[in-house]
Design a protein around this motif. Structure first.
Motif, PDB file in Angstrom:
ATOM      1  N   TYR A  83       0.794  -1.239   0.000  1.00 36.20           N
ATOM      2  CA  TYR A  83       0.000   0.000   0.000  1.00 36.20           C
ATOM      3  C   TYR A  83       0.822   1.281   0.000  1.00 36.20           C
ATOM      4  CZ  TYR A  83      -3.101  -3.666   1.611  1.00 36.20           C
ATOM      5  OH  TYR A  83      -3.750  -4.847   1.755  1.00 36.20           O
ATOM      6  N   LEU A  85       1.236   3.656   2.042  1.00 37.38           N
ATOM      7  CA  LEU A  85       0.548   4.866   2.506  1.00 37.38           C
ATOM      8  C   LEU A  85       1.557   5.732   3.246  1.00 37.38           C
ATOM      9  CD1 LEU A  85      -2.762   3.309   3.842  1.00 37.38           C
ATOM     10  CD2 LEU A  85      -2.342   4.408   1.637  1.00 37.38           C
ATOM     11  N   PRO A  87       2.837   7.350   6.207  1.00 37.98           N
ATOM     12  CA  PRO A  87       2.456   7.098   7.597  1.00 37.98           C
ATOM     13  C   PRO A  87       2.240   8.362   8.422  1.00 37.98           C
ATOM     14  CG  PRO A  87       4.755   6.486   7.225  1.00 37.98           C
ATOM     15  CD  PRO A  87       4.183   6.866   5.897  1.00 37.98           C
ATOM     16  N   VAL A  91      -5.649   9.889   6.640  1.00 41.02           N
ATOM     17  CA  VAL A  91      -6.304   9.286   5.483  1.00 41.02           C
ATOM     18  C   VAL A  91      -6.658  10.372   4.460  1.00 41.02           C
ATOM     19  CG1 VAL A  91      -8.441   8.156   4.733  1.00 41.02           C
ATOM     20  CG2 VAL A  91      -7.168   7.276   6.708  1.00 41.02           C
ATOM     21  N   ASN A  94      -3.538  11.681   2.789  1.00 45.26           N
ATOM     22  CA  ASN A  94      -3.041  10.689   1.846  1.00 45.26           C
ATOM     23  C   ASN A  94      -3.806  10.775   0.530  1.00 45.26           C
ATOM     24  OD1 ASN A  94      -0.980   8.376   2.381  1.00 45.26           O
ATOM     25  ND2 ASN A  94      -1.875   8.816   4.383  1.00 45.26           N
ATOM     26  N   PRO A 132      -2.736   5.956   8.936  1.00 53.18           N
ATOM     27  CA  PRO A 132      -2.718   4.586   8.398  1.00 53.18           C
ATOM     28  C   PRO A 132      -2.514   3.518   9.475  1.00 53.18           C
ATOM     29  CG  PRO A 132      -1.507   6.023   6.938  1.00 53.18           C
ATOM     30  CD  PRO A 132      -1.904   6.864   8.124  1.00 53.18           C
ATOM     31  N   LEU A 135      -5.641   1.847  10.997  1.00 50.40           N
ATOM     32  CA  LEU A 135      -6.629   1.224  10.117  1.00 50.40           C
ATOM     33  C   LEU A 135      -6.406  -0.277  10.014  1.00 50.40           C
ATOM     34  CD1 LEU A 135      -6.509   3.728   7.108  1.00 50.40           C
ATOM     35  CD2 LEU A 135      -8.152   3.703   8.987  1.00 50.40           C
ATOM     36  N   GLN A 139      -9.050  -1.622   5.168  1.00 43.72           N
ATOM     37  CA  GLN A 139      -9.229  -0.163   5.077  1.00 43.72           C
ATOM     38  C   GLN A 139      -8.015   0.492   4.423  1.00 43.72           C
ATOM     39  OE1 GLN A 139      -9.871   0.462   9.222  1.00 43.72           O
ATOM     40  NE2 GLN A 139     -12.096   0.426   9.056  1.00 43.72           N
ATOM     41  N   ARG A 140      -6.821   0.006   4.793  1.00 43.54           N
ATOM     42  CA  ARG A 140      -5.602   0.564   4.183  1.00 43.54           C
ATOM     43  C   ARG A 140      -5.620   0.361   2.681  1.00 43.54           C
ATOM     44  NH1 ARG A 140      -1.135  -1.725   8.369  1.00 43.54           N
ATOM     45  NH2 ARG A 140      -2.319  -0.979  10.142  1.00 43.54           N
ATOM     46  N   GLN A 141      -6.050  -0.839   2.304  1.00 35.05           N
ATOM     47  CA  GLN A 141      -6.099  -1.174   0.894  1.00 35.05           C
ATOM     48  C   GLN A 141      -7.011  -0.201   0.157  1.00 35.05           C
ATOM     49  OE1 GLN A 141      -8.205  -2.775  -1.365  1.00 35.05           O
ATOM     50  NE2 GLN A 141      -6.619  -3.567  -2.725  1.00 35.05           N
ATOM     51  N   VAL A 143      -7.808   2.849   1.153  1.00 34.85           N
ATOM     52  CA  VAL A 143      -7.197   4.186   1.150  1.00 34.85           C
ATOM     53  C   VAL A 143      -6.205   4.278  -0.013  1.00 34.85           C
ATOM     54  CG1 VAL A 143      -5.742   5.830   2.388  1.00 34.85           C
ATOM     55  CG2 VAL A 143      -7.470   4.522   3.625  1.00 34.85           C
ATOM     56  N   ALA A 144      -5.414   3.219  -0.172  1.00 37.52           N
ATOM     57  CA  ALA A 144      -4.432   3.214  -1.261  1.00 37.52           C
ATOM     58  C   ALA A 144      -5.140   3.356  -2.611  1.00 37.52           C
ATOM     59  CB  ALA A 144      -3.606   1.933  -1.219  1.00 37.52           C
TER      60      ALA A 144
END
Ligand SMILES: Nc1ncnc2c1ncn2[C@@H]1O[C@H](COP(=O)(O)OP(=O)(O)O)[C@@H](O)[C@H]1O
Ligand SMILES: [Mg+2]
Lengths: 342, 296
Positions: A83, A85, A87, A91, A94, A132, A135, A139-141, A143-144
């Motif tokens: 991902y 993201l 850090p 969110v 990002n 991040p 999450l 959820q991270r996936q 956001v990415a």
């Protein structure tokens, strides 16, 4: 947007990671690059993104030669395997990053509006102030994905998008991503080593091995008409038997034969899926005895050993009475035959 | 770790051994570290606060302090930029000689500072390689501020880079690649993605670098010539005063350096604490149910 790769080659030091790959992805299609670890999937994705450059060959976006366009200007959305993201950003930050650094100037309000919209699309409402680290994996996936979508990419590239998630989340996200693709219609190329994921999600599956394309076709093509033993084995569990082909008929042991039209005469390998084998108490068939029976939701799998010493797996109905130690016969309902390598 | 009830016996976890080991460490620390520190301040104030203030207020001491601060103000920023650039180059790009550069940066750590000083003398001194050229151009390097700065830079070159390289190596290039794929340029990526993610390590390196620059003796003593009121840095000044049998003066000046060291230590501790809890605010319990619900 249509993407076309023409004889793309990429070598790292002396290691040839991609060896002449040609691929044509029509606009709006969802394509899976499927292959074992190290087969060059990520490298191809990075070449399309412009994160690596080809040694030879060309990459076209529509009719434009994109081979030498740097990643900044390629207009691709890339979702990294882990991902990647930021850090230290929330969110919302990002997701807004791409719009903030874009050459196209947007007001703060416009960016906020678009971020809110993307949070909605990716079902992340209310998480905009989270970092991040706060999450879950799923959820991270998302956001990415939202971050990649924010820059209105012409192509969406996803590297093992569900690799780091547990089975249930993975299944739901797969369905959700398919829905999102149908809604947005962005040409999408994703990488996976999981054949089920590829078959489930993609319009078209490209099977790779050692930097080569082995087969390129719809899920139906590759599952029903695999072009090689590798494709056959990679797409699912399979049993292998030795045979001799004479004029379109493959002869196994004990007088068992299967059709093998178009296969050259001589030694051959007969591949049979577990569901295409049948277990019978009476002859004819290949004599065998049962080593173990495993229960699965909706079916049972028998592990048996033939009299010639080969271990085979057979899928039978969940009510099938087979038990460990039983002796019986294997019948082949459907098989794929390839001439043996010489 | 086991709970308070039952303890799992660990290797060497025997009360007598534990007490002996802790006692040994405490005694050695007291003799080697605490005693000298106490001695410095005791000696500095041995003739009273007035004498202390007078010594520290002495023009030569004041000049030494000023020179040390000026040197640090030049060297620390230069080495910070160098450290960032070196760490960035080594960890984010592939180029021939990467490994060699990594080793090269570490050289000042493994070489005696005095050797560095002599080397500078050999290059920039009057009899040195560039000596005549520099003299013709009327540039004074040795026995002047430039020499002091160069020697200090050499000695502290690795400090920032060494803090950054392992961290940046562990972080990989993914974040930078992500930023670039989103359209960010090189500077933008550097400032808003790379630097924020290494900020604590960077600060830590800067603090250590500063402490070393202010305390450097060996290399500087060779190139500065220790001209009182001109090229005498604080550590050199301590030595001069000591050789003048001005014990109180020497210790007063030394106490100033010690204060710098203690401030450094506190800064280091604070940075380590902030750096360790690097992820911004932990999830509050009130947020927890929402998180679980969403994940389900
Ligand atoms: N930057 C690189 N330097 C050297 N070798 C690499 C690099 N990237 C990938 N490779 C090699 O290329 C091969 C293909 O890698 P990759 O495309 O990541 O495979 P996959 O994603 O299918 O697992 C691997 O053997 C890998 O070791
Ligand atoms: Mg990969």
């Amino acid at each position: 947007m249509r993407i076309r790769l023409a004889s793309v080659v990429k070598t790292f030091n002396t290691f040839r990671a991609v060896r002449g790959v040609s691929l044509d992805i029509p606009s709006g299609e969802l394509v899976a690059l499927l292959g074992p670890s190290g087969s060059g999937k990520t490298t191809i994705l990075r070449l399309v993104a412009g994160l690596e450059f080809v040694d030879s060959g060309e990459i076209y976006f529509n009719e434009e030669n994109a081979t030498d366009i740097p990643v900044r200007d390629r207009g691709v959305g890339f979702v990294f395997q882990n991902y990647a993201l930021f850090p230290h950003m929330t969110v919302a930050e990002n997701i807004g990053f791409g719009m903030k650094v874009s050459a196209v100037k947007r007001s703060r309000a416009q960016i906020q509006e678009r971020v809110r919209e993307l949070l909605g699309i990716t079902q992340l409402d209310g998480l905009d102030e989270r970092f991040p680290a706060q999450l879950s994996g799923g959820q991270r996936q998302r956001v990415a994905l939202a971050r990649a979508l924010a820059v209105d990419p012409r192509v969406l590239l996803l590297d093992e998008p569900f690799g780091a998630l547990d089975a249930n989340v993975r299944h739901d996200l797969r369905r959700w991503l398919r829905g999102l693709h149908e809604e947005l219609g962005i040409t999408t190329l994703f990488v996976t080593h999981d054949q089920e994921e590829a078959l489930d999600l993609a319009d078209r599956v490209v099977i790779l091995d050692k930097g080569h394309i082995i087969q390129d076709g719809t899920p139906e093509d590759v599952t029903r008409r695999p072009v090689s033993a590798f494709a056959m084995q990679f797409l699912g569990d399979v049993n292998k038997f030795g045979a001799i082909v004479t004029d379109g008929i493959a002869a196994l042991e004990h007088g068992v034969t299967v059709a093998a039209s178009g296969v050259r005469n001589g030694p051959a390998e007969v591949y049979v899926r577990p569901a295409d084998l049948q277990w019978s108490a009476e002859a004819p068939g290949l004599p065998a005895h049962i080593l173990r029976v495993m229960s699965r939701p909706g079916s049972r799998r028998i592990v048996a050993r033939t009299d010639s010493g080969e271990t085979v797996e057979i899928d039978v109905d969940q009510d099938h009475p087979a038990a460990t130690g039983d002796a019986g016969y294997l019948r082949i309902a459907r098989a794929t035959v390839f001439a043996a390598d010489r | 770790m086991s709970g308070p009830g039952r303890r799992v016996p660990l290797t060497g976890d025997n009360p007598a051994f534990r007490r002996a080991l802790i006692g040994f460490v405490l005694v050695v620390s007291a003799i080697v570290i605490v005693a000298p520190l106490v001695a410095i301040f005791a000696q500095a104030f041995s003739l009273g606060v007035d004498v202390f203030a007078k010594t520290v207020g002495d023009p030569d001491t004041q000049h030494a302090i000023l020179l040390t601060v000026v040197t640090a103000l030049i060297v620390v920023p230069v080495n910070t930029v160098f450290g960032l650039a070196a760490a960035w180059a080594i960890t984010k790009f592939d180029f021939p000689g990467r490994r060699f550069l990594l080793v090269l940066i570490e050289i000042p750590f493994s070489i005696s500072p005095i050797v560095a000083g002599v080397a500078y003398l050999f290059v920039y001194g009057l009899q040195g390689l560039l000596g005549p050229t520099l003299q013709d151009a009327e540039i004074k390097v040795i026995f002047a501020l430039p020499g002091i700065v160069l020697a200090s830079m050499f000695v502290t070159a690795p400090f920032v880079a060494r803090e950054l390289i392992p961290l940046m190596q562990a972080q990989g290039r993914d974040l930078e690649e992500a930023a670039t794929s989103l359209g960010a340029g090189g500077w933008r990526t550097f400032l808003s993605v790379t630097v924020p993610n290494v900020r604590w390590a960077l600060l830590y390196g800067v603090v250590l670098c500063n402490a070393r620059v202010m305390g450097e003796f060996g290399a500087v003593s060779i190139v500065s010539g220790s001209i009182r009121g001109q090229t005498n840095t604080l550590p050199l000044h301590v030595e001069l005063l000591y050789h003048d049998y001005n014990t109180v003066g020497a210790f007063a000046a030394a106490s100033v350096l010690t204060v710098v060291a203690i401030v450094t230590l506190v800064a280091k501790l604070l940075i380590e604490r902030r750096g360790a809890g690097r992820s911004p605010q932990a999830v509050s319990p009130a947020d927890q149910p929402a998180l679980i619900k969403r994940a389900a």
